[in-house]
Write a protein that holds these residues in place. Sequence first.
Motif, PDB file in Angstrom:
ATOM      1  N   ASN A   1       0.714  -1.186  -0.191  1.00 51.80           N
ATOM      2  CA  ASN A   1      -0.021  -0.033  -0.112  1.00 51.80           C
ATOM      3  C   ASN A   1       0.888   1.310  -0.071  1.00 51.80           C
ATOM      4  O   ASN A   1       0.676   2.219  -0.759  1.00 51.80           O
ATOM      5  N   GLU A   2       2.112   1.340   0.761  1.00 48.11           N
ATOM      6  CA  GLU A   2       2.882   2.483   1.148  1.00 48.11           C
ATOM      7  C   GLU A   2       3.739   2.643   0.248  1.00 48.11           C
ATOM      8  O   GLU A   2       4.305   3.703  -0.344  1.00 48.11           O
ATOM      9  N   GLU A   3       4.459   1.548  -0.410  1.00 48.91           N
ATOM     10  CA  GLU A   3       5.551   1.525  -1.330  1.00 48.91           C
ATOM     11  C   GLU A   3       5.487   1.397  -2.670  1.00 48.91           C
ATOM     12  O   GLU A   3       5.784   1.999  -3.702  1.00 48.91           O
ATOM     13  N   ILE A   4       4.727   0.092  -2.937  1.00 46.28           N
ATOM     14  CA  ILE A   4       4.818  -0.376  -4.525  1.00 46.28           C
ATOM     15  C   ILE A   4       3.757   0.258  -5.139  1.00 46.28           C
ATOM     16  O   ILE A   4       3.905   0.432  -6.394  1.00 46.28           O
ATOM     17  N   ASP A   5       2.381   0.328  -4.484  1.00 41.63           N
ATOM     18  CA  ASP A   5       1.195   0.677  -5.314  1.00 41.63           C
ATOM     19  C   ASP A   5       1.489   1.989  -5.742  1.00 41.63           C
ATOM     20  O   ASP A   5       1.252   2.247  -7.163  1.00 41.63           O
TER      21      ASP A   5
ATOM     22  N   GLU B   1      13.797   5.723  -6.523  1.00 37.68           N
ATOM     23  CA  GLU B   1      12.306   4.886  -6.693  1.00 37.68           C
ATOM     24  C   GLU B   1      12.673   3.581  -7.218  1.00 37.68           C
ATOM     25  O   GLU B   1      11.864   2.582  -6.716  1.00 37.68           O
ATOM     26  N   ARG B   2      13.671   3.580  -8.126  1.00 37.41           N
ATOM     27  CA  ARG B   2      14.090   2.067  -8.702  1.00 37.41           C
ATOM     28  C   ARG B   2      14.643   1.222  -7.465  1.00 37.41           C
ATOM     29  O   ARG B   2      14.318   0.014  -7.430  1.00 37.41           O
ATOM     30  N   ARG B   3      15.512   1.881  -6.665  1.00 32.99           N
ATOM     31  CA  ARG B   3      16.296   1.126  -5.624  1.00 32.99           C
ATOM     32  C   ARG B   3      14.961   0.525  -4.763  1.00 32.99           C
ATOM     33  O   ARG B   3      15.193  -0.413  -4.063  1.00 32.99           O
ATOM     34  N   SER B   4      14.043   1.675  -4.247  1.00 36.09           N
ATOM     35  CA  SER B   4      12.754   1.003  -3.640  1.00 36.09           C
ATOM     36  C   SER B   4      12.166   0.129  -3.974  1.00 36.09           C
ATOM     37  O   SER B   4      11.837  -0.998  -3.103  1.00 36.09           O
ATOM     38  N   LEU B   5      11.872  -0.046  -5.290  1.00 34.83           N
ATOM     39  CA  LEU B   5      11.143  -1.089  -5.840  1.00 34.83           C
ATOM     40  C   LEU B   5      11.905  -2.377  -5.995  1.00 34.83           C
ATOM     41  O   LEU B   5      11.462  -3.580  -5.369  1.00 34.83           O
TER      42      LEU B   5
END
Length: 293
Positions: free
Chosen positions: A253-257, A275-279
């Motif tokens: 809910n908070e990171e991927i969507d 954002e790519r690193r977070s994914l």
Amino acid sequence: MRIDNLIALRYSRKMRLSGRKSSSYTQRWTQRQCFVLLTLISANLAVFVAQLCVELYQPGFVRDYLGLSDRGVRDAYAWQFVTAMFLHNGPWHLLGNMLVLYFLGRDLESILGQRHFLYLYLAGAVGGELGHLFLMPADSVLLAASGGVAAVLVAYATILPELELTARIFFVVPLRLKAKHLAYGATVLAIVLLCIDRTRTVSHSAYLGGCAAGWLYAHLLGFGRTSFLQRLLQQRRAAAARYERMSIDELMNEEIDPLLEKISVYGLVGLTKKERRSLCKAREKILQKTQSE
């Protein structure tokens, strides 16, 4: 009121001025004898007398062999790092340093304890010497006693920044200023002198390195307000800890969507590196969770 209660009240009132909780290294503020302080003052006085005697019978010996210089470092005169930290450039230089060391060192040794007060002074002296080697011309020689005193001054201002000090100009005109303002003034003066006075035998080039060492040592002990770098590290640690505690649903809910929605509109090229690193991190965490289950 008992004397012990008065001392404790004085201690707590002054420590509140630091803008931060007392460090775990803080000692009880007692009126014990300042052994390290008096030893340092005695050592400086004794070395100054010896310095005058040596200069009287062997002119130039102090500058060539005892003061810190680039030539001495190249020739492996390692003792210069020790001898230079107790040398002064005249009686007024000695008097000013010893007055600052005595009036500020009394409280500082009581707060930090004898061991850390000694380490602070030595760290300032070494910091001043390193600053001189990096910032001054190769033909200059440093009489580095001011480095340790500068460290004591800045550490005092870091621990008790709002404490008002009273000084007397020419021993007559009273001047009241906060400890932090005194440290600011000393730092600015160090920078100005470093720019305008680059003569062969100097003492002021130890100020800047000593100030930096005093500020750093006080912060390592837990005093003073947190710096920008410390706040940034704390924020990163908090974010990493929060990320580890997140469940799969919270992660989705908070990171991927939000990232998937952005990809659907702009494509993968619309993602930033962060954002790519977070994914990638989210994918690794989901894989670890599914494998562990």
